[in-house]
Scaffold this motif. Structure first.
Motif, mmCIF file in Angstrom:
data_model
loop_
_atom_site.group_PDB
_atom_site.id
_atom_site.type_symbol
_atom_site.label_atom_id
_atom_site.label_comp_id
_atom_site.label_asym_id
_atom_site.label_seq_id
_atom_site.Cartn_x
_atom_site.Cartn_y
_atom_site.Cartn_z
ATOM 1 N N THR A 127 7.276 13.120 0.323
ATOM 2 C CA THR A 127 7.687 11.748 0.006
ATOM 3 C C THR A 127 7.554 11.488 -1.484
ATOM 4 O OG1 THR A 127 5.966 11.379 1.624
ATOM 5 C CG2 THR A 127 7.630 9.689 1.406
ATOM 6 N N THR A 187 3.860 -0.605 2.445
ATOM 7 C CA THR A 187 4.587 0.540 2.992
ATOM 8 C C THR A 187 5.671 0.084 3.960
ATOM 9 O OG1 THR A 187 2.532 1.752 2.836
ATOM 10 C CG2 THR A 187 4.279 2.757 4.111
ATOM 11 N N MET A 216 9.592 0.689 3.608
ATOM 12 C CA MET A 216 10.397 1.419 4.587
ATOM 13 C C MET A 216 11.635 0.622 4.963
ATOM 14 S SD MET A 216 7.850 3.588 7.031
ATOM 15 C CE MET A 216 6.695 2.366 7.531
ATOM 16 N N LEU A 247 1.368 6.743 3.245
ATOM 17 C CA LEU A 247 1.169 7.898 4.115
ATOM 18 C C LEU A 247 -0.136 8.607 3.772
ATOM 19 C CD1 LEU A 247 4.682 9.555 4.370
ATOM 20 C CD2 LEU A 247 3.268 8.786 6.255
ATOM 21 N N ILE A 285 5.694 4.366 0.016
ATOM 22 C CA ILE A 285 5.616 5.043 1.309
ATOM 23 C C ILE A 285 4.701 6.254 1.192
ATOM 24 C CG2 ILE A 285 6.921 6.298 3.052
ATOM 25 C CD1 ILE A 285 9.299 4.473 2.384
ATOM 26 N N GLY A 286 4.859 7.003 0.097
ATOM 27 C CA GLY A 286 4.002 8.172 -0.125
ATOM 28 C C GLY A 286 2.540 7.781 -0.173
ATOM 29 N N PHE A 317 9.846 4.848 -2.319
ATOM 30 C CA PHE A 317 9.342 6.181 -1.999
ATOM 31 C C PHE A 317 7.871 6.315 -2.376
ATOM 32 C CE2 PHE A 317 13.768 7.826 -1.733
ATOM 33 C CZ PHE A 317 13.615 8.471 -0.518
ATOM 34 N N ASN A 318 7.524 5.810 -3.555
ATOM 35 C CA ASN A 318 6.131 5.941 -3.984
ATOM 36 C C ASN A 318 5.185 5.153 -3.092
ATOM 37 O OD1 ASN A 318 5.727 7.674 -6.367
ATOM 38 N ND2 ASN A 318 7.357 6.390 -7.195
ATOM 39 N N SER A 333 14.219 18.356 -2.460
ATOM 40 C CA SER A 333 12.856 18.357 -1.935
ATOM 41 C C SER A 333 12.747 19.316 -0.771
ATOM 42 C CB SER A 333 12.453 16.962 -1.469
ATOM 43 O OG SER A 333 12.532 16.076 -2.535
#
Lengths: 307, 387, 605
Positions: free
Chosen positions: B312, B39, B43, B378, B374-375, B371-372, B188
């Motif tokens: 995200t 992650t 980022m 998270l 990070i998602g 993005f994936n 989004s």
């Protein structure tokens, strides 16, 4: 069970109606018509053509006429592909799309769930991480990137497979499109199945099964698999919708004469009736397949009563 | 544990009571998030991509829409021969203007001195000079532009090569990033707004209202929605209002946002329902707290976690939808570009100029990856099950 | 004594967690002899379950066991997987705590028993089927043949646990590991399940390792007891010695903390002050309160609904400063009743009059919200009842800020800190979060939140049920102390009769949404009149081995009937029941048998 199916089918009618109405009015209310792009026709002839397609009547009346025909199973003539009715075009394209779709969903389910189960059983090992990273790649890279890439490598550089064309449905011609179409679904299914398998493997009843002295194989086969694969069943509906979307691109790229290609072309040159026909067909398919998935779920999970 | 305390001890404790700072769930989540290497790397990479996109106009001497017919289909890192800069179009080689241009070319490095940061002024200088030439003022000295530093040969390099009409791929990829990222974020956001309002209302209202609202979502779900977007994009193609690139852009946002809000509404509703049943909400009701305050104090802070995760994960899927539309020729229009358009163009020429496909595709894939990751990160960080 | 079945020597269990190594079991050493029942008692987190999971190699993947475990002389730690498989199920059977999640949901009951038989015994399917049926009958499951084809979710909790026992004993193991086997069950069902375990093992000479936190269960079942804390045995010995002559302070503390149904006021604990209720003002007058939830029945095109009568006509009065205990088994409607009184559940009917003047049932909106200052609630699950994203100080302050909006922030803060001290929390913790605290501490926060507005009525909904006995004791003591200080009335809801007896002035027994008996606490325990009350009291295992051995068992056969079946309400008045599950049934009257002692009409026993 029968009552449930009937109730669901009755519930599908308003859904279908809304889809048909929305598509119809969206296309009719927009400026420009199917015959605008062609060379200017004498007003008389244009009037005749419009009359022949009922385009001279008020929109609401056109809708009524269309619905009337539709109930009899007549999608009307295609505006652009003269001499063809929409039904004939669909009949031409459907076998191609159906073959593509069925192959892709079969491949996706088989490969995806095997990978998912494999990763779950080897949780937090190198093979688990490898499978999941590959799945991530499958999810993130869109169809229209994998298609040209695979074509470039397997078709152009290595020359193993034909680059494009239907070739009367020869296996070699289908390998690339099916692979490309199935890849994202394989990835999604693998992640889904791994997640639910991991959850089930941790559950109390699996501990009970182990305490019975079953081998790991027996535990997985009898107690884990069925519960672990349940979420896959509820994913079938979205998976099929995803495949339909993907087929628009795949048929375009590989030049397959399927319904998806008709749809894109129809939408681009305002072939109202063709677009309507394809949307109705796909919507019906999705509704029916969702129903089948729900029934399957109810069969597999004794806890969900048919209510 | 109970702390037995005498009366005097109690007063002392009250006075001394140095407040201990607690660790909130957010702080916990942040700690877990930063422990996740994938992650953190994502980022960083994503921030770099976003910065590149933001500063795209200042990062290269080339413009995204300048066609250079001398530089058609160049390989990556091929260089412009500075002596071969375009002569003014249709110029007679014997004319004074042409000669002046040639002279200008020769003198160029001394006359135009540009800093890398404002390299766009090179284009300005060129067009000023073309104006000057065509005006026939060949007798007077060409205009002089003062910049920080003379452009170097390197500044003219097409790092990623050029496309079929001589446009710089690096710049175009960065401009594509601007479009794709903003579609992703804005669409989004549209989905978030509609979805949260719809879902929270349905979930908190419950009962019949909820049943009716969710039935509607179910119906929408049954539609092959991308088909509707396609129809929408085609039927609006001829409406003058939507021919304006900006308006068309907005339409793309709205159309994609309209597809994605459904899932968001479902997630928010599910969360709201489950939080509504939590005992701490019942405790607030029992304390006499009003509905509005319960939603503000208890429901929203607890729904936010899963919503952030979903946003995200929505961004990459909206970016995919946009590029999907662009790929089919229904998205942004030339000369504006997006990753979908670039990939589509690249795919058409992949046999002869594979870099046109590879670089935009790679860029897009990396972004989606980030993005994936990070998602996922998270979700792991916010998921209380992990604790 | 013969050769022990199980010999455990210096067993260590460690878990590798993200926060470091957790040493769950630290060098356990003990034996279990043939036919012996050994109890392992300890509070949550003492490592008692993990010790036995390690024994049969069923630790979670991040767990590791070292030391030696010999089963009939065979070493199990580090044994080959294939050897372990042979022992699991056939040599050692396991009964787990939660019968709902411990049975495979998609397999029929019959299959699950047949499976273990076919794995370990060389018998055919037919034979296995026949034996499975025998097993179901042995654990006294009614209509065993029909049950074979049912799925676990179609059975009640007690039945499922009996199925678990059938599975665990199907292959005639030498030893049973019973991990909290009755914790998830109601007392009457617990009594039946314990009875079955006792009979079965006595017949077959099976040894049992019984893991439990319940001293009563241990006293009624065990020959020897091991007391465990923080992964170590602090004391071990024959059951009588542990209970009557404990050496270790921890054992003494545990025994002291256990509420005794037979000894409500023991020295060393706050005594319930005797109050003269007659002279007191009536705080709450509840009359014929009903809560009926519509339940959708069956599938089909036109599904019909049936009312689930969660609370079905309950009337009582509560005096100022009085504690009313409400007991009953799961599904009797005790929590729903409390929520109906507090106007927290829809749809409700009947009348709830506050202080003889205000009808709460018709009070709504802002007016009701203001009334809530006087009535607060403490929930069962301490963690779930606190907003995880709010510091505990803010949670405690919320009712105060809501009810007295004009209060300056400094005043709110000082009142919160003051209340934190009163409930035994360090005021310095005001900015900490619920997840940083233990269950007992969080429950103190919940009590502080309820008490901060100085309400006249506090409802405790199973407020101590989720806590370990030692913590439970502290919370009960705290509640009694607070009542002595503030004089509020309490409605104390619990399934645990002993705790209720300790804290309540009067006690109400609920059965399927109706009162079956209501009397003051001495009367109801010493002279119970209703057969259900008697069964309930006799089912509670006492933490006293000698009394337990001598106790005659008044057993209640079968499980709780479905509350959707209207005949269920007349289980104890069968003579007036109409044999139709949907018929409108006779309503048993509540009769005042002696002054202040009410009992529902019932058939003579």
């Amino acid at each position: 069970m029968l009552g449930y199916i009937i109730r669901r089918l009755l519930g599908a009618i308003p859904t279908l109606f809304i889809i048909i109405a929305a598509t119809f009015f969206l296309m009719r209310l927009a400026p420009g018509g199917p015959f605008d792009g062609e060379r200017r026709l004498p007003p008389e002839i244009e009037r005749n053509i419009k009359a022949a397609y009922n385009l001279d009547k008020p929109v609401v009346e056109q809708f009524g006429l269309y619905l009337g025909k539709l109930v009899q199973g007549d999608f009307g003539p295609s505006f652009k592909n003269k001499d063809f009715s929409v039904s004939e075009l669909i009949a031409l394209g459907a076998p191609v799309s159906l073959k593509l779709g069925l192959l892709a969903i079969t491949v996706a389910i088989l490969v995806g769930s095997s990978l998912g189960v494999y990763a779950a059983l080897r949780q937090n090992t190198a093979s688990d991480y490898t499978v999941m990273s590959l799945a991530m790649i499958g999810i993130t890279i869109p169809t229209f990137v994998t298609a040209p890439f695979l074509t470039l490598i397997l078709g152009v550089y290595l020359g193993w497979l034909p680059v494009a064309g239907y070739g009367d449905g020869a296996l070699a011609n289908m390998i690339l499109p099916v692979t490309v179409l199935a890849l994202p679904q394989i990835a999604i299914i693998a992640r889904l199945v791994r997640g639910s398998m991991v959850e089930v493997l941790r559950s109390n009843f699996v501990r009970t099964a182990r305490a019975k002295g079953l081998t790991e194989m027996q535990v997985v086969w009898r107690h884990v698999l069925r519960a672990g694969l349940l979420p896959l069943v509820s994913y079938l509906g979205p998976a099929i919708a995803g495949l339909m979307t993907g087929s628009l691109v795949v048929e375009q790229i590989f030049g397959l004469p399927g319904i998806g290609r008709y749809f894109v072309q129809g939408a681009l040159n305002r072939d109202y009736t063709l677009v309507m026909g394809v949307v109705i067909l796909f919507a019906t398919l999705i509704i029916i397949l969702n129903l089948v998935a729900d029934i399957l779920y109810r069969v597999l999970d004794p806890k969900v009563r048919l209510g | 544990m109970a702390i037995p305390m005498s009366q005097s001890g109690r007063e002392e404790a009250m006075k001394a009571a140095e407040t201990v700072k607690g660790r909130s769930l957010w702080q916990d989540a942040r700690r877990r998030l930063f422990r996740n290497k994938a992650t953190v790397v994502s980022m960083i990479v994503l921030s770099i991509i976003i910065l590149l996109a933001l500063f795209a106009p200042y990062l290269s001497i080339h413009r995204y829409d300048t066609q250079d017919y001398n530089q058609v289909g160049c390989y990556p890192s091929s260089m412009i021969d500075m002596s071969k800069l375009n002569p003014p179009e249709g110029a007679d080689p014997d004319s004074a203007a042409y000669k002046a241009y040639q002279q200008y070319n020769d003198e160029y490095p001394e006359r135009v001195q540009c800093g890398l940061g404002i390299i766009a002024s090179y284009e300005q200088a060129k067009s000023d000079f073309e104006l000057y030439c065509s005006a026939g003022n060949s007798a007077t000295a060409p205009p002089e532009i003062n910049c920080a530093r003379a452009p170097q040969q390197d500044d003219f390099t097409h790092v990623l090569g050029t496309d079929a009409i001589g446009r710089d791929l690096w710049v175009r990829t960065l401009y594509g990033a601007r479009v794709s990222l903003s579609v992703g974020v804005v669409a989004s956001f549209v989905a978030l707004m509609i979805g949260v309002m719809y879902g929270a209302t349905a979930g908190y209202a419950g009962g019949r209202v909820d049943a009716f609202m969710m039935r509607f979502v179910d119906i929408m779900y049954a539609l092959p929605f991308i088909f509707f977007v396609i129809i929408l994009m085609t039927v609006t193609a001829d409406i003058p209002f939507f021919k304006d690139p900006f308006n068309r852009f907005i339409l793309v946002f709205a159309a994609i946002g309209a597809v994605e809000w459904l899932t968001m509404a479902r997630i928010v509703r599910g969360q709201t329902l489950s939080i509504k049943r939590k005992e701490y909400v019942e405790a607030a009701v029992a304390a006499g707290v009003s509905n509005a305050k319960i939603i503000r104090r208890h429901v929203i802070p607890n729904v936010i976690g899963p919503v952030i995760v979903f946003v995200t994960l929505t961004i990459p899927s909206t970016m995919l939808a946009e590029s999907f539309l662009s790929f089919l020729g229904l998205g942004v229009q030339e000369p504006m570009t997006s990753w979908g358009v670039l990939i589509s163009d690249g795919a058409n020429e992949m046999e002869t100029k594979p870099w046109l496909l590879i670089f935009p595709a790679l860029m897009m894939a990396v972004t989606l990856f980030c993005f994936n990751f990070i998602g996922d990160g998270l979700r792991d960080a916010l998921d209380p099950k992990d604790r | 004594m013969s050769e022990p079945i199980l010999q455990v020597r210096d067993l260590h269990v460690r878990f590798n967690t993200p926060d470091g190594i957790v040493h769950a079991v630290k060098g356990a050493t003990f034996d279990i002899a043939k036919g012996e029942v050994v109890g392992v008692v300890g509070e949550s987190g003492s490592g008692k379950s993990q010790m036995f999971m390690a024994t049969i190699g069923l630790l979670a993947s991040n767990g590791e066991a070292t030391g030696s475990v010999r089963f009939k002389g065979q070493e199990l730690i580090g044994a080959k997987q294939s050897d372990l498989l042979k022992i699991r199920g056939s040599g050692i059977g396991v009964i787990f705590q939660d019968p709902l999640t411990s049975l495979t949901p998609h397999m029929k009951i019959g299959q699950q028993i047949v499976e273990i038989l076919t794995v370990h015994k060389k018998i055919g399917r037919q034979e296995a089927q026949r034996r499975a049926l025998d097993m179901l009958e042995l654990v006294r499951i009614p209509e065993a043949r029909r049950r074979m084809g049912q799925y676990p979710h179609e059975l009640s909790g007690g039945m499922r646990q009996r199925v678990m026992i059938a599975i665990a004993t199907a292959c005639g193991p030498d030893m049973l590991i019973a991990d909290e086997p009755t914790t998830a069950l109601d007392v009457t069902v617990q009594a039946q399940v314990l009875e079955i375990m006792r009979d079965l093992t006595r017949e077959l000479g099976t040894s049992i390792a019984l893991v439990s936190h319940d001293m009563g269960v241990i006293a009624s079942m065990c020959d020897r007891v091991q007391v465990m804390r923080y992964g170590e045995f602090v004391e071990a010995g024959p059951v009588d010695e542990i209970f009557y002559a404990p050496h270790h302070d921890y054992t003494k503390m545990l025994l002291d903390a256990v509420p005794r149904l037979d000894q409500p006021d023991r020295p060393g604990h706050p005594r319930l002050p005797a109050v003269n209720l007659a002279g007191r003002e009536t705080l709450l007058k509840v009359d014929d309160v009903k809560v009926h939830f519509p339940i959708r029945m069956g599938g089909g095109l036109f599904a019909k609904t049936k009312p689930l009568k969660a609370v079905n006509g309950v009337s009582f009065q509560l005096k100022k400063g009085e504690t009313l205990g409400i007991v009953g088994e799961s599904g009797c409607g005790k929590s729903t009743l409390a929520r109906a009184v507090l106007q927290l559940v829809e749809p409700r009917e009947g009348s709830v009059v506050w202080l003889g003047q205000k009808e709460l049932m018709t009070t709504r909106g802002a007016e009701m919200r203001r009334m809530r200052k006087e009535m607060q609630i403490v929930f069962q699950d301490p963690l779930a009842s606190l907003d995880p994203r709010m510091p505990i100080g803010a949670s405690i302050a919320e009712p105060l800020k809501t009810q007295e909006p004009g209060l300056p922030a400094a005043e709110v803060r000082s009142r919160v800190k003051d209340m934190m001290l009163k409930v035994g929390l360090d005021p310095a913790w005001i900015n900490r979060y619920p997840h940083e605290f233990s269950g007992g501490q969080n429950q103190r926060v919940g009590i502080a939140r309820a008490m901060i507005v100085r309400p006249q009525l506090v409802v405790c909904d199973e407020a101590v049920s989720a806590l370990d006995v030692s913590i439970q004791r502290q919370i009960v003591d705290l509640l009694m102390k607070l009542q002595a200080e503030f004089g509020m009335s309490l409605m104390f809801i619990s399934h645990d009769l002993a705790v209720v007896r300790q804290i309540s002035h009067r006690i109400m027994v609920l059965y399927l949404g109706r009162i079956v008996e209501l009397a003051d606490r001495e009367a109801i325990y010493e002279r119970p009149l209703h057969p259900y009350t008697r069964a309930l009291i006799s089912a509670v295992p006492l933490p006293d081995p000698k009394l337990e051995r001598a106790k005659p068992r008044a057993k209640l056969q079968g499980d709780l009937p479905s509350p959707l079946d209207t005949r269920a309400s007349l289980t104890f008045l069968k003579s007036k029941a109409i044999n139709d599950p949907d018929a409108e049934q006779y309503v048993p009257m509540l009769i005042e048998a002696e002054p202040g002692h009410f009992v529902a009409e019932h058939d003579p026993v």
